[in-house]
Structure formats: structure tokens, C-alpha cells
Design a protein around this motif. Structure first.
Motif, short mmCIF file in Angstrom:
data_model
loop_
_atom_site.label_atom_id
_atom_site.label_comp_id
_atom_site.label_asym_id
_atom_site.label_seq_id
_atom_site.Cartn_x
_atom_site.Cartn_y
_atom_site.Cartn_z
N ALA A 136 0.86 -1.18 0.00
CA ALA A 136 0.00 0.00 0.00
C ALA A 136 0.89 1.23 0.00
O ALA A 136 1.93 1.25 0.68
CB ALA A 136 -0.91 0.02 1.22
N VAL A 137 0.52 2.25 -0.77
CA VAL A 137 1.35 3.46 -0.89
C VAL A 137 0.58 4.67 -0.37
O VAL A 137 -0.63 4.80 -0.56
CB VAL A 137 1.81 3.69 -2.35
CG1 VAL A 137 2.72 2.57 -2.79
CG2 VAL A 137 0.63 3.80 -3.31
N MET A 138 1.32 5.55 0.33
CA MET A 138 0.73 6.78 0.88
C MET A 138 1.73 7.91 0.74
O MET A 138 2.94 7.68 0.62
CB MET A 138 0.40 6.59 2.37
CG MET A 138 -0.50 5.42 2.69
SD MET A 138 -1.14 5.47 4.39
CE MET A 138 0.39 5.40 5.33
N GLN A 139 1.21 9.14 0.76
CA GLN A 139 2.08 10.30 0.74
C GLN A 139 1.48 11.43 1.56
O GLN A 139 0.26 11.47 1.79
CB GLN A 139 2.34 10.78 -0.69
CG GLN A 139 1.18 11.52 -1.35
CD GLN A 139 1.59 12.20 -2.63
OE1 GLN A 139 1.68 11.57 -3.68
NE2 GLN A 139 1.84 13.51 -2.56
N VAL A 140 2.34 12.32 2.02
CA VAL A 140 1.91 13.56 2.65
C VAL A 140 2.50 14.72 1.85
O VAL A 140 3.60 14.61 1.31
CB VAL A 140 2.34 13.64 4.13
CG1 VAL A 140 1.63 12.59 4.96
CG2 VAL A 140 3.85 13.50 4.28
N SER A 141 1.76 15.82 1.81
CA SER A 141 2.22 17.01 1.08
C SER A 141 2.06 18.23 1.97
O SER A 141 1.15 18.30 2.80
CB SER A 141 1.41 17.21 -0.21
OG SER A 141 1.48 16.08 -1.04
N GLY A 142 2.96 19.20 1.79
CA GLY A 142 2.86 20.44 2.54
C GLY A 142 1.86 21.40 1.93
O GLY A 142 1.36 22.30 2.60
N GLY A 143 1.55 21.21 0.64
CA GLY A 143 0.62 22.08 -0.05
C GLY A 143 -0.61 21.33 -0.51
O GLY A 143 -1.11 20.45 0.19
N SER A 144 -1.08 21.67 -1.70
CA SER A 144 -2.30 21.08 -2.23
C SER A 144 -2.08 19.60 -2.55
O SER A 144 -0.94 19.12 -2.64
CB SER A 144 -2.76 21.83 -3.48
OG SER A 144 -1.74 21.80 -4.47
N GLN A 145 -3.18 18.89 -2.74
CA GLN A 145 -3.09 17.45 -2.95
C GLN A 145 -2.36 17.12 -4.24
O GLN A 145 -2.54 17.76 -5.26
CB GLN A 145 -4.49 16.82 -2.97
CG GLN A 145 -4.45 15.30 -2.90
CD GLN A 145 -5.83 14.73 -2.64
OE1 GLN A 145 -6.81 15.17 -3.23
NE2 GLN A 145 -5.93 13.74 -1.77
N SER A 146 -1.53 16.11 -4.15
CA SER A 146 -0.74 15.66 -5.30
C SER A 146 -0.69 14.15 -5.28
O SER A 146 -0.89 13.51 -4.24
CB SER A 146 0.68 16.25 -5.23
OG SER A 146 1.53 15.61 -6.15
N PHE A 147 -0.38 13.57 -6.42
CA PHE A 147 -0.26 12.11 -6.51
C PHE A 147 1.07 11.70 -7.13
O PHE A 147 1.26 10.54 -7.49
CB PHE A 147 -1.43 11.54 -7.33
CG PHE A 147 -2.77 11.85 -6.73
CD1 PHE A 147 -3.27 11.10 -5.68
CD2 PHE A 147 -3.52 12.93 -7.20
CE1 PHE A 147 -4.51 11.40 -5.11
CE2 PHE A 147 -4.75 13.24 -6.63
CZ PHE A 147 -5.24 12.47 -5.59
N ASN A 148 2.00 12.66 -7.23
CA ASN A 148 3.31 12.35 -7.82
C ASN A 148 4.03 11.26 -7.03
O ASN A 148 4.62 10.33 -7.60
CB ASN A 148 4.20 13.60 -7.85
CG ASN A 148 3.70 14.64 -8.83
OD1 ASN A 148 3.14 14.31 -9.87
ND2 ASN A 148 3.89 15.90 -8.51
N THR A 149 3.99 11.38 -5.71
CA THR A 149 4.76 10.46 -4.88
C THR A 149 4.16 9.06 -4.87
O THR A 149 4.87 8.07 -4.99
CB THR A 149 4.88 11.02 -3.45
OG1 THR A 149 5.71 12.19 -3.50
CG2 THR A 149 5.50 10.02 -2.51
N VAL A 150 2.83 8.96 -4.70
CA VAL A 150 2.23 7.63 -4.71
C VAL A 150 2.41 6.97 -6.08
O VAL A 150 2.59 5.75 -6.18
CB VAL A 150 0.74 7.67 -4.30
CG1 VAL A 150 0.61 7.89 -2.82
CG2 VAL A 150 -0.04 8.70 -5.09
N ASN A 151 2.38 7.76 -7.15
CA ASN A 151 2.62 7.20 -8.48
C ASN A 151 4.05 6.67 -8.59
O ASN A 151 4.28 5.59 -9.15
CB ASN A 151 2.36 8.24 -9.56
CG ASN A 151 0.88 8.55 -9.73
OD1 ASN A 151 0.03 7.75 -9.36
ND2 ASN A 151 0.56 9.71 -10.29
N ALA A 152 5.01 7.43 -8.07
CA ALA A 152 6.41 6.97 -8.09
C ALA A 152 6.59 5.71 -7.26
O ALA A 152 7.32 4.79 -7.64
CB ALA A 152 7.33 8.07 -7.58
#
Length: 241
Positions: A136-152
Motif C-alpha cells: 500500500a502506498v501513501m504520501q503527505v504534502s505540505g501544499g495542495s493534494q498531489s499524486f506524484n509520490t504515490v505514483n512513483a
């Protein structure tokens, strides 16, 4: 030889059947889940999210381990016998499923996250520390929602031959989602984390007895057979000398 598929090696061809998916042994122990996070900060939101996920997984009946990346050397800077490297690899072998959680930095995963993944090899002798395990993949961001990290992370999971579940968690403005104690506040983002952990446990229970078979590949069986043929031919040549 199959006239329609003349390049196919029948000896290594395996026709999947329902019977072959029946495990030889049924596992009765709780699902074993390893969690990795990608930040060394004292107030690390990826660690907070990972710890929250671990609590949820425990409530679902899983046995969890969280790897602390502090003190893990840069990949290939030390021998694999280094205590932190050995700990990480042993935990990966122990696991039946994993959770990877990274902050997004410059549109990608952090070096702390990548360093942990890079230390886990595709294979060590006859064992493969990640093959067939759920992810399972998760990410946190300091700004608006993004999916770059979970995609990577999904790309890396595929490369490590893991079965990445469909659901995922991306938490924007993470500084707003956790209290001073590092506990995640009630929100749709929290509910999504519960969804992801529930799905991970289900997939792990479903797949953990079948992992090796599901990722077994014709090309690798064929390569192994050709190497064995070459060894036998070489030994026969030596005996005839």
C-alpha cells in the motif's frame, strides 16, 4: 512442438489453473505488515501517518513492524552486514505486506524513502525479499493534494515485483491534519487511510499463500533451464576428455 507457437518451450510452459492456486499450507498467523516512512524530521508527518496506519492495521488484526530509517547509511556506502541494513532486509523477509509512506519533495519521493527501497535487493541467493508481497502506498504534502509520490512508489513497487493494491492515500496540507501529539484528526483523509489499510489486509490474506506462484515467470524458468542445459553440456564435455 506447437506449430502455432514454434518459439515456445513446452517444458517451461505452465498453464494456470484454479487447482494450482490452492496453497499447500494454510497460514493461520496474523498478516505481517512492514511499514516504511520517508522523513527524519522530529515532527515528521509521514511518520505520523505511518504510525496512524500501524494502529489501524493492528485493529484489523495484523502484526506490524515500523522500520526507523535513522542511522541507515546511504546505499552501497557500507556492506550489507551493517546492522541497520540487516535489520531492514530481515523485516522485509518477515513481511507479507508492506506500507510505503513518503513526503513529496520537489515533486517526487524523498531520498530517505528511496534509500530504504534501494537497500532491499530484488534477490538474495534463492530468496526474494519483496517478490509477491502486497503493498500500500501513501504520501503527505505540505501544499495542495498531489499524486506524484504515490505514483512513483507504485512504479517502484512494480519493479520490486510486489502486488500494489488499487487504493492509496494522499494527504495534502499535512500540518493541518495532525494534532500536537501527532495523532491524525477526524476527516475524509483519515477515513481514506482506514480504507487503504482495510484493503491491504484483505489483499494480504488473499495473496500471501500464493505470492510465489503469482509472480513466477516463464522467461525466468526458461533462462534457468538453459543455464542448466549449458552446465550439463559442460560437465559432459569434461567427462569425455
Amino acid at each position: 512442438m506447437d506449430k502455432l507457437l514454434p518459439n515456445l518451450s513446452e517444458a517451461q510452459f505452465d498453464l494456470p489453473t484454479r487447482a494450482k492456486l490452492e496453497p499447500a499450507v494454510r497460514f493461520e498467523h496474523p498478516p505481517r505488515i512492514l511499514l516504511l516512512y520517508g522523513s527524519l524530521r522530529e515532527r515528521s508527518f509521514s511518520r505520523f501517518l505511518t504510525e496512524e496506519a500501524a494502529r489501524i492495521l493492528t485493529r484489523f488484526g495484523a502484526e506490524v513492524r515500523i522500520f526507523d530509517p535513522h542511522g541507515l547509511p546511504v546505499t552501497d556506502s557500507v556492506a550489507p552486514t551493517h546492522p541497520k541494513v540487516a535489520e531492514l532486509r530481515e523485516l522485509s523477509l518477515w513481511s507479507e505486506g508492506q506500507v510505503w509512506c513518503s513526503p513529496e519533495r520537489h515533486g517526487a519521493i524523498t531520498s530517505v524513502m528511496k534509500n530504504q527501497i534501494d537497500w532491499i535487493p530484488l534477490e538474495v541467493g534463492a530468496t526474494r525479499p519483496t517478490q509477491g508481497r502486497t503493498l500500500a502506498v501513501m504520501q503527505v504534502s505540505g501544499g495542495s493534494q498531489s499524486f506524484n509520490t504515490v505514483n512513483a512508489l507504485r512504479v517502484l513497487g512494480r519493479w520490486m515485483r510486489m502486488v500494489t493494491i488499487p487504493n492509496q492515500s494522499s494527504v495534502p496540507k499535512a500540518y493541518e491534519q495532525f494534532d500536537e501529539a501527532g495523532r491524525m484528526k477526524p476527516s475524509p483523509f483519515y477515513d481514506r487511510v482506514v480504507d487503504v489499510m482495510e484493503e491491504l489486509v484483505k489483499f494480504t490474506l488473499l495473496l500471501r499463500e500464493h505470492g510465489d506462484y503469482l509472480v513466477d515467470r516463464y522467461s525466468e524458468r526458461r533462462e534457468a533451464a538453459l543455464k542448466e542445459e549449458a552446465r550439463n553440456a559442460a560437465q559432459a564435455g569434461l567427462l569425455m576428455m
